[in-house]
Motif scaffolding. Sequence first.
Motif, PDB file in Angstrom:
ATOM      1  N   THR A  22     -55.452 -34.854  -0.265  1.00  0.00           N
ATOM      2  CA  THR A  22     -56.541 -35.790   0.023  1.00  0.00           C
ATOM      3  C   THR A  22     -56.526 -36.309   1.455  1.00  0.00           C
ATOM      4  O   THR A  22     -57.469 -36.989   1.871  1.00  0.00           O
ATOM      5  CB  THR A  22     -56.472 -37.009  -0.928  1.00  0.00           C
ATOM      6  N   CYS A  23     -55.476 -36.003   2.215  1.00  0.00           N
ATOM      7  CA  CYS A  23     -55.340 -36.557   3.568  1.00  0.00           C
ATOM      8  C   CYS A  23     -56.258 -35.830   4.559  1.00  0.00           C
ATOM      9  O   CYS A  23     -56.850 -34.785   4.244  1.00  0.00           O
ATOM     10  CB  CYS A  23     -53.887 -36.460   4.039  1.00  0.00           C
ATOM     11  N   GLY A  24     -56.341 -36.371   5.772  1.00  0.00           N
ATOM     12  CA  GLY A  24     -57.221 -35.820   6.803  1.00  0.00           C
ATOM     13  C   GLY A  24     -56.765 -34.495   7.383  1.00  0.00           C
ATOM     14  O   GLY A  24     -57.536 -33.834   8.099  1.00  0.00           O
ATOM     15  N   ILE A  25     -55.527 -34.079   7.102  1.00  0.00           N
ATOM     16  CA  ILE A  25     -55.041 -32.784   7.617  1.00  0.00           C
ATOM     17  C   ILE A  25     -54.732 -31.819   6.467  1.00  0.00           C
ATOM     18  O   ILE A  25     -53.911 -30.919   6.595  1.00  0.00           O
ATOM     19  CB  ILE A  25     -53.787 -32.959   8.513  1.00  0.00           C
ATOM     20  N   ARG A  26     -55.440 -31.990   5.351  1.00  0.00           N
ATOM     21  CA  ARG A  26     -55.155 -31.157   4.175  1.00  0.00           C
ATOM     22  C   ARG A  26     -55.356 -29.669   4.459  1.00  0.00           C
ATOM     23  O   ARG A  26     -54.627 -28.824   3.928  1.00  0.00           O
ATOM     24  CB  ARG A  26     -55.982 -31.597   2.969  1.00  0.00           C
ATOM     25  N   GLY A  27     -56.319 -29.356   5.319  1.00  0.00           N
ATOM     26  CA  GLY A  27     -56.547 -27.948   5.656  1.00  0.00           C
ATOM     27  C   GLY A  27     -55.359 -27.346   6.397  1.00  0.00           C
ATOM     28  O   GLY A  27     -54.921 -26.228   6.090  1.00  0.00           O
ATOM     29  N   LEU A  28     -54.817 -28.087   7.368  1.00  0.00           N
ATOM     30  CA  LEU A  28     -53.643 -27.617   8.119  1.00  0.00           C
ATOM     31  C   LEU A  28     -52.444 -27.444   7.187  1.00  0.00           C
ATOM     32  O   LEU A  28     -51.694 -26.467   7.295  1.00  0.00           O
ATOM     33  CB  LEU A  28     -53.280 -28.607   9.232  1.00  0.00           C
ATOM     34  N   LEU A  29     -52.269 -28.394   6.274  1.00  0.00           N
ATOM     35  CA  LEU A  29     -51.135 -28.327   5.353  1.00  0.00           C
ATOM     36  C   LEU A  29     -51.283 -27.155   4.388  1.00  0.00           C
ATOM     37  O   LEU A  29     -50.297 -26.478   4.069  1.00  0.00           O
ATOM     38  CB  LEU A  29     -51.010 -29.643   4.571  1.00  0.00           C
ATOM     39  N   ARG A  30     -52.513 -26.910   3.970  1.00  0.00           N
ATOM     40  CA  ARG A  30     -52.746 -25.784   3.048  1.00  0.00           C
ATOM     41  C   ARG A  30     -52.465 -24.457   3.751  1.00  0.00           C
ATOM     42  O   ARG A  30     -51.821 -23.565   3.191  1.00  0.00           O
ATOM     43  CB  ARG A  30     -54.182 -25.826   2.532  1.00  0.00           C
ATOM     44  N   ASP A  31     -52.917 -24.327   5.001  1.00  0.00           N
ATOM     45  CA  ASP A  31     -52.720 -23.074   5.747  1.00  0.00           C
ATOM     46  C   ASP A  31     -51.234 -22.803   6.026  1.00  0.00           C
ATOM     47  O   ASP A  31     -50.819 -21.649   6.129  1.00  0.00           O
ATOM     48  CB  ASP A  31     -53.484 -23.115   7.070  1.00  0.00           C
ATOM     49  N   ALA A  32     -50.445 -23.884   6.153  1.00  0.00           N
ATOM     50  CA  ALA A  32     -49.024 -23.731   6.524  1.00  0.00           C
ATOM     51  C   ALA A  32     -48.086 -23.931   5.344  1.00  0.00           C
ATOM     52  O   ALA A  32     -46.879 -24.119   5.539  1.00  0.00           O
ATOM     53  CB  ALA A  32     -48.677 -24.729   7.630  1.00  0.00           C
ATOM     54  N   GLN A  33     -48.608 -23.859   4.120  1.00  0.00           N
ATOM     55  CA  GLN A  33     -47.797 -24.262   2.962  1.00  0.00           C
ATOM     56  C   GLN A  33     -46.490 -23.469   2.827  1.00  0.00           C
ATOM     57  O   GLN A  33     -45.454 -24.030   2.454  1.00  0.00           O
ATOM     58  CB  GLN A  33     -48.603 -24.176   1.672  1.00  0.00           C
ATOM     59  N   ASP A  34     -46.509 -22.188   3.182  1.00  0.00           N
ATOM     60  CA  ASP A  34     -45.272 -21.402   3.064  1.00  0.00           C
ATOM     61  C   ASP A  34     -44.207 -21.877   4.052  1.00  0.00           C
ATOM     62  O   ASP A  34     -43.018 -21.919   3.731  1.00  0.00           O
ATOM     63  CB  ASP A  34     -45.560 -19.918   3.293  1.00  0.00           C
ATOM     64  N   ALA A  35     -44.644 -22.255   5.262  1.00  0.00           N
ATOM     65  CA  ALA A  35     -43.699 -22.711   6.290  1.00  0.00           C
ATOM     66  C   ALA A  35     -43.189 -24.124   6.016  1.00  0.00           C
ATOM     67  O   ALA A  35     -42.210 -24.558   6.630  1.00  0.00           O
ATOM     68  CB  ALA A  35     -44.364 -22.665   7.661  1.00  0.00           C
ATOM     69  N   LEU A  36     -43.848 -24.831   5.107  1.00  0.00           N
ATOM     70  CA  LEU A  36     -43.479 -26.229   4.838  1.00  0.00           C
ATOM     71  C   LEU A  36     -42.621 -26.381   3.585  1.00  0.00           C
ATOM     72  O   LEU A  36     -42.385 -27.489   3.119  1.00  0.00           O
ATOM     73  CB  LEU A  36     -44.749 -27.088   4.702  1.00  0.00           C
ATOM     74  N   GLN A  37     -42.144 -25.257   3.055  1.00  0.00           N
ATOM     75  CA  GLN A  37     -41.237 -25.310   1.904  1.00  0.00           C
ATOM     76  C   GLN A  37     -39.931 -25.993   2.322  1.00  0.00           C
ATOM     77  O   GLN A  37     -39.432 -25.755   3.421  1.00  0.00           O
ATOM     78  CB  GLN A  37     -40.924 -23.896   1.409  1.00  0.00           C
ATOM     79  N   SER A  38     -39.400 -26.818   1.447  1.00  0.00           N
ATOM     80  CA  SER A  38     -38.144 -27.506   1.765  1.00  0.00           C
ATOM     81  C   SER A  38     -37.394 -27.811   0.487  1.00  0.00           C
ATOM     82  O   SER A  38     -37.946 -27.721  -0.617  1.00  0.00           O
ATOM     83  CB  SER A  38     -38.414 -28.815   2.518  1.00  0.00           C
TER      84      SER A  38
END
Length: 437
Positions: A64-80
């Motif tokens: 729901t945040c303002g950068i949801r598109g960026l987070l969706r595109d980078a979801q694999d790199a943001l695994q932790s």
Amino acid sequence: MAAGGDPAAAFVAWCGAAGVRLSPKVRLSRQGTVSGYGLVAGEELAAGELLVAVPRPALLSQHTCGIRGLLRDAQDALQSQSGWVPLLLALLYEYTASSSPWRPYFALWEDFRSLDHPMFWPEEERSRLLQGTGIPEAVDKDLANIQLEYSSIILPFMQAHPDVFDPKVHTLELYKQLVAFVMAYSFQEPLDEADEDEKGPNPPMMVPVADILNHVANHNANLEYAPKCLRMVTTRPISKGQEIFNTYGQMANWQLLHMYGFAEPYPGNTNDTADIQMVTVRRAAMQRAKNEAQRQLVSEQWDFLCQLEMVGEEGAFVVGWDEVLTEEELSVTLKVLCMSEEEFKEYKEQDGWEDDSEEEESSTLSNEALSRLKAPCKKLLYDSVLLTLESYRSDLKADQDLLKKEAYEKLSRREQQALHVRYGQKRILHQLLELVR
């Protein structure tokens, strides 16, 4: 963030604009609450009454945040390891964005100055007040993971989006504060039973109003998840003027202080526990061994318990007020470490399997069952508890003296919270000593 006017009034106005339905029978207040803002009953409330309904678009999450598109595109790199990175990036962005629609929500937390998790305490103070509780070790792991996530995932993402992020603004210190904010206030929606085996846990999210409710073990409200909204509902009648409490789950005091920055005073936390480190039981067994052959037997028994996945170098046996929560692990460990060489040889040949009724009886460790343990198992457990009590910097009597009103009022808030953790654990351990004496 700049503060102006009454943050509570601005937040309530924001709730109305965001479609959050707040019952007219409750009020958001700092008065009459155990800590900070809370929800207080302005009128009598019956069981099952709706306190607040939060539509899903008003939740603050990676979706729901303002950068949801960026987070969706980078979801694999943001695994932790934590699974929190996407939400933390969303919070880093929204908290510092002047046009964020969630600014009235963030204004309630006064730059996170109210967060006083042990991770923010000086290391010396943390060690002095909390040695033996398990919290210093948990905090060390947290701080190492935070540093690793920030340097290996957050920074590269920010550097890839310099128009959105600035490492001079979105610092490691702010990231650490937001980790504590997520620890203390986020919710994770339970998985459907059909999804439990196939999916990992749902990512955390912030739930305005619901996250303002304080916690006690004996709570009077509960959060329900529906397709279009989340609903906080009373679980029993609440009198006018009473605070409304949610539950964060069955949390021991050490977990509450570690993750939420507070502990419940004795005897309020019926979910409190004390840990006996698994290696402490091995140490007690080794001390009991009279010669090298017996020490070798203990080593072989421990290795076999590791193969059975009953014990590990970093594991702990968890003892509650009424029973051992890790009953099978402790029951099997005590039995194996008390076996003679012949008994152990036979047990190994059966790969640790026994008659079902015998195994069921031996693995149920209520307080009554603890008092009926065989003498060698009682002695090993007794010695293990004594070793555990030695890991604290003070004994039970010293903490009892600090709880007396005159002494207690002179303690700092941190000293008081640490005292609640230590005292509850020591009471449980001393109760266990009496059961197996």
